[in-house]
Design a protein around this motif. Sequence first.
Motif, PDB file in Angstrom:
ATOM      1  N   ARG A 249      -2.261   7.259   7.422  1.00 27.43           N
ATOM      2  CA  ARG A 249      -1.582   6.518   6.353  1.00 27.43           C
ATOM      3  C   ARG A 249      -2.460   6.526   5.112  1.00 27.43           C
ATOM      4  N   THR A 250      -1.978   7.127   4.051  1.00 29.18           N
ATOM      5  CA  THR A 250      -2.741   7.152   2.806  1.00 29.18           C
ATOM      6  C   THR A 250      -2.321   6.032   1.856  1.00 29.18           C
ATOM      7  N   GLU A 251      -1.136   5.469   2.060  1.00 28.37           N
ATOM      8  CA  GLU A 251      -0.676   4.390   1.206  1.00 28.37           C
ATOM      9  C   GLU A 251      -1.295   3.061   1.653  1.00 28.37           C
ATOM     10  N   PRO A 252      -1.249   2.026   0.813  1.00 25.22           N
ATOM     11  CA  PRO A 252      -1.802   0.722   1.177  1.00 25.22           C
ATOM     12  C   PRO A 252      -1.137   0.141   2.420  1.00 25.22           C
ATOM     13  N   PHE A 253      -1.873  -0.726   3.115  1.00 28.66           N
ATOM     14  CA  PHE A 253      -1.322  -1.432   4.272  1.00 28.66           C
ATOM     15  C   PHE A 253      -1.873  -2.849   4.268  1.00 28.66           C
ATOM     16  N   THR A 254      -1.324  -3.682   5.131  1.00 23.49           N
ATOM     17  CA  THR A 254      -1.671  -5.100   5.145  1.00 23.49           C
ATOM     18  C   THR A 254      -2.481  -5.449   6.387  1.00 23.49           C
ATOM     19  N   ILE A 255      -3.529  -6.220   6.178  1.00 22.97           N
ATOM     20  CA  ILE A 255      -4.330  -6.790   7.258  1.00 22.97           C
ATOM     21  C   ILE A 255      -3.984  -8.271   7.379  1.00 22.97           C
ATOM     22  N   GLU A 256      -3.653  -8.717   8.576  1.00 25.54           N
ATOM     23  CA  GLU A 256      -3.445 -10.145   8.825  1.00 25.54           C
ATOM     24  C   GLU A 256      -4.613 -10.670   9.643  1.00 25.54           C
ATOM     25  N   LEU A 257      -5.161 -11.801   9.233  1.00 24.71           N
ATOM     26  CA  LEU A 257      -6.249 -12.440   9.960  1.00 24.71           C
ATOM     27  C   LEU A 257      -5.642 -13.431  10.940  1.00 24.71           C
ATOM     28  N   SER A 258      -5.790 -13.158  12.238  1.00 23.94           N
ATOM     29  CA  SER A 258      -5.061 -13.919  13.255  1.00 23.94           C
ATOM     30  C   SER A 258      -5.470 -15.385  13.313  1.00 23.94           C
ATOM     31  N   HIS A 259      -6.700 -15.712  12.930  1.00 21.68           N
ATOM     32  CA  HIS A 259      -7.156 -17.091  13.034  1.00 21.68           C
ATOM     33  C   HIS A 259      -6.551 -17.997  11.967  1.00 21.68           C
ATOM     34  N   SER A 260      -6.216 -17.401  10.819  1.00 25.42           N
ATOM     35  CA  SER A 260      -5.702 -18.214   9.719  1.00 25.42           C
ATOM     36  C   SER A 260      -4.309 -17.811   9.257  1.00 25.42           C
ATOM     37  N   GLY A 261      -3.867 -16.622   9.642  1.00 26.60           N
ATOM     38  CA  GLY A 261      -2.588 -16.110   9.157  1.00 26.60           C
ATOM     39  C   GLY A 261      -2.676 -15.520   7.768  1.00 26.60           C
ATOM     40  N   ARG A 262      -3.837 -15.537   7.175  1.00 25.19           N
ATOM     41  CA  ARG A 262      -4.042 -14.993   5.834  1.00 25.19           C
ATOM     42  C   ARG A 262      -3.851 -13.479   5.852  1.00 25.19           C
ATOM     43  N   THR A 263      -3.340 -12.928   4.747  1.00 19.15           N
ATOM     44  CA  THR A 263      -3.147 -11.480   4.652  1.00 19.15           C
ATOM     45  C   THR A 263      -4.009 -10.893   3.539  1.00 19.15           C
ATOM     46  N   VAL A 264      -4.439  -9.653   3.771  1.00 20.84           N
ATOM     47  CA  VAL A 264      -5.267  -8.921   2.813  1.00 20.84           C
ATOM     48  C   VAL A 264      -4.701  -7.509   2.702  1.00 20.84           C
ATOM     49  N   THR A 265      -4.525  -7.017   1.481  1.00 25.01           N
ATOM     50  CA  THR A 265      -4.028  -5.659   1.270  1.00 25.01           C
ATOM     51  C   THR A 265      -5.195  -4.684   1.175  1.00 25.01           C
ATOM     52  N   VAL A 266      -5.091  -3.582   1.914  1.00 22.86           N
ATOM     53  CA  VAL A 266      -6.098  -2.521   1.870  1.00 22.86           C
ATOM     54  C   VAL A 266      -5.552  -1.386   1.018  1.00 22.86           C
ATOM     55  N   GLY A 267      -6.209  -1.086  -0.067  1.00 18.60           N
ATOM     56  CA  GLY A 267      -5.729  -0.073  -0.996  1.00 18.60           C
ATOM     57  C   GLY A 267      -5.918   1.351  -0.501  1.00 18.60           C
ATOM     58  N   THR A 268      -5.328   2.283  -1.234  1.00 18.74           N
ATOM     59  CA  THR A 268      -5.371   3.692  -0.863  1.00 18.74           C
ATOM     60  C   THR A 268      -6.791   4.224  -0.793  1.00 18.74           C
ATOM     61  N   GLU A 269      -7.624   3.862  -1.734  1.00 20.39           N
ATOM     62  CA  GLU A 269      -9.000   4.362  -1.799  1.00 20.39           C
ATOM     63  C   GLU A 269     -10.006   3.324  -1.321  1.00 20.39           C
ATOM     64  N   GLN A 270      -9.575   2.416  -0.476  1.00 23.56           N
ATOM     65  CA  GLN A 270     -10.399   1.292  -0.059  1.00 23.56           C
ATOM     66  C   GLN A 270     -10.535   1.270   1.458  1.00 23.56           C
ATOM     67  N   THR A 271     -11.715   0.915   1.965  1.00 28.62           N
ATOM     68  CA  THR A 271     -11.861   0.731   3.404  1.00 28.62           C
ATOM     69  C   THR A 271     -11.445  -0.691   3.770  1.00 28.62           C
ATOM     70  N   VAL A 272     -11.148  -0.908   5.040  1.00 28.46           N
ATOM     71  CA  VAL A 272     -10.822  -2.251   5.506  1.00 28.46           C
ATOM     72  C   VAL A 272     -12.000  -3.182   5.237  1.00 28.46           C
ATOM     73  N   LEU A 273     -13.205  -2.691   5.471  1.00 21.41           N
ATOM     74  CA  LEU A 273     -14.401  -3.500   5.227  1.00 21.41           C
ATOM     75  C   LEU A 273     -14.490  -3.914   3.765  1.00 21.41           C
ATOM     76  N   GLU A 274     -14.237  -2.993   2.853  1.00 24.04           N
ATOM     77  CA  GLU A 274     -14.288  -3.309   1.428  1.00 24.04           C
ATOM     78  C   GLU A 274     -13.220  -4.323   1.047  1.00 24.04           C
ATOM     79  N   ALA A 275     -12.029  -4.176   1.605  1.00 21.43           N
ATOM     80  CA  ALA A 275     -10.947  -5.113   1.294  1.00 21.43           C
ATOM     81  C   ALA A 275     -11.272  -6.507   1.816  1.00 21.43           C
ATOM     82  N   LEU A 276     -11.816  -6.573   3.021  1.00 19.24           N
ATOM     83  CA  LEU A 276     -12.183  -7.872   3.583  1.00 19.24           C
ATOM     84  C   LEU A 276     -13.304  -8.513   2.767  1.00 19.24           C
ATOM     85  N   ASP A 277     -14.269  -7.717   2.365  1.00 17.60           N
ATOM     86  CA  ASP A 277     -15.388  -8.236   1.567  1.00 17.60           C
ATOM     87  C   ASP A 277     -14.893  -8.767   0.229  1.00 17.60           C
ATOM     88  N   ALA A 278     -13.988  -8.020  -0.404  1.00 15.74           N
ATOM     89  CA  ALA A 278     -13.443  -8.451  -1.692  1.00 15.74           C
ATOM     90  C   ALA A 278     -12.653  -9.741  -1.566  1.00 15.74           C
TER      91      ALA A 278
END
Length: 338
Positions: A249-278
């Motif tokens: 998948r090259t397009e953005p996708f969504t990360i859901e944090l199971s403990h809080s239900g919060r969502t984070v978008t991971v961009g095309t040129e971004q790692t999951v780690l970078e998105a979580l850190d941001a």
Amino acid sequence: MPNHLAQHGVDSSSPASPVTRRPGNQTLEVARKDVVADGVVKLRLEEPSGGRLPHWTPGAHIDLVMPTADGGSQVRQYSLCGDRWDASAYEVAVLRESNSQGGSQFIHENLAVGDMLSVGTPRNNFGLAQASRYEFIAGGIGITPIMTMIAAAEKLGIDWHLLYGGRSRRSMAFLGELARYGDRVTVWPQDESGHLPLDFLDEPTEGAKVYCCGPEPLLAAVESATTNWPGWAVRFERFVAPSQPPPVRTEPFTIELSHSGRTVTVGTEQTVLEALDAAGVPVLSSCNEGVCGTCEVGVVGGVPDHRDSLLSDAERAKGDRMFVCVSRSITERLVLDL
């Protein structure tokens, strides 16, 4: 084919990543520094007050935190090669690399007996599984984790053989220690004998497992030679991360944090780690290449796109964990155990 990477005394080709002082890190003293082959030194690291160090198992590695030329820090992973029953010290062997990113250069040129280093708790992604026989294959500094596996096989009374190659005898560490095993060790210097003979791997041996560590050409040759072996019976540990195909998948996708239900978008040129850190979600990390195992996170929903050098095919198929510094998502939504 299962893969794992730790550095075994060689620097990765990636730039040093920011260092997070992880839980379990401790400051150890360099008690000994010995030359064990051309371009290879062995370090003995001890707890200054004489305390016991955390237990480890054959194939484990530790992080060493070292300074960089610009005044920062870098983390390098090295396989343990000493006596696992000696709780007073860790031992690692380090190859001096001509294209060093600073780690091996610092150890060879600047690190002295009496110096202090921040050292991580042992981690093992190259563990020795039960078998009726082991075929060990090592190339160069890849002998380091194999030494501990041989010691374990000896204690367990399990049949084994080591095929050990290197550029020359002078460059091959631990030949003296290995000599006591007689014909169970085949030493194969390339300048004397050419490439390692791998035809004995053409057909699998019932109950046997192959453990191989060394440079990429050797691993590729062993992988080709063991095509008739079941995947679970052949384990590799690499010096550098192999090239990966493009992400599913090259397009953005969504990360859901199971403990809080919060969502984070991971961009095309971004790692999951970078998105979580941001997003202000802390995840411990080290290599940023999917090779050290620090950033492992549980997956409770969705299908990860594994791009690491750690998980076996069977572990990837489970889809219950991922390494967020490199892996992405196949599905539009991925639920993480955070």
